[in-house]
Design an enzyme around this catalytic site. Structure first.
Site: not given
Ligand code: GRF
Length: 189
Positions: A64, A91, A106-108, A144
């Site tokens: 990794r 990860i 990051n978006t979660h 996260d």
């Molecule tokens: C998003 O909801 C992100 O937060 C999650 O996976 C999704 C990705 O969506 N981890 P996209 O590929 O941007 O359409």
């Protein structure tokens, strides 16, 4: 102008929202490259917007850390001011994370610290939650667990499927990501 590298693993609708926003000369962000850990369909968005892409697959490496080093070299090649994980589902090794202090977000799809991990939407439904949402956060060495930058809540509609809920979440997520990256570019975050 903030130079941004976006990493994805999937369809890349969040990436597409950023690419569209960055077409506006008043949006202070340039997407300089898009990377992935696989041949993700979302890479097509980058190609259409004539943005460089790179793919670094973990399966091609014996460990990794080696994968992380090669991914890191590819990202650094583009000299970004910010790295955005937008649906990047691997990860990252600590050595990658520590190369971008305060510059890796990051978006979660949940209100962290609730429902960490890869199945946040499913987990929220299974837990019987009545609300969930989106979190945009700095990335640290955990999963996260990094400092929250911004969150937006959404009510869960009784009986909706994981797919339906995730699509509704992504609707607010795309707008929040575009706004947050702009705020970072303007030095407001
Ligand atoms: C998003 O909801 C992100 O937060 C999650 O996976 C999704 C990705 O969506 N981890 P996209 O590929 O941007 O359409």
């Amino acid at each position: 102008m903030l130079s941004v590298v976006v990493l994805i693993s999937g369809g890349g609708s969040n990436l597409l929202a950023l690419l569209k926003a960055a077409e506006n000369p008043l949006y202070p962000v340039k997407i300089v490259a898009v990377g992935s850990d696989k041949d993700a369909t979302g890479l097509e968005h980058a190609e259409l917007f004539e943005v460089d892409t790179f793919v670094v697959e973990p399966e091609r490496f014996t460990d990794r850390d080696q994968w992380g080093q090669t991914l890191l070299s590819n990202v650094l090649h583009h000299q970004p001011d910010l790295v955005v994980l937008a649906g990047f589902m691997k990860i990252l090794p600590e050595s990658f994370v520590s190369a971008f202090p305060g510059k890796l977000i990051n978006t979660h799809p949940s209100l962290l610290p609730e429902f960490k991990g890869a199945h946040a939407v499913r987990d929220a439904l299974q837990a019987g939650a009545t609300r969930t949402g989106v979190t945009i956060h700095y990335v640290d060495a955990g999963v996260d667990t990094g400092e929250v930058i911004v969150q937006q809540e959404i009510a869960i509609v009784a009986g909706e499927s994981e797919e339906q809920l995730h699509e509704r979440i992504k609707g607010i997520e795309r707008a929040l990501l575009v706004k947050t990256v702009e705020q970072i570019a303007l030095g407001k975050i």
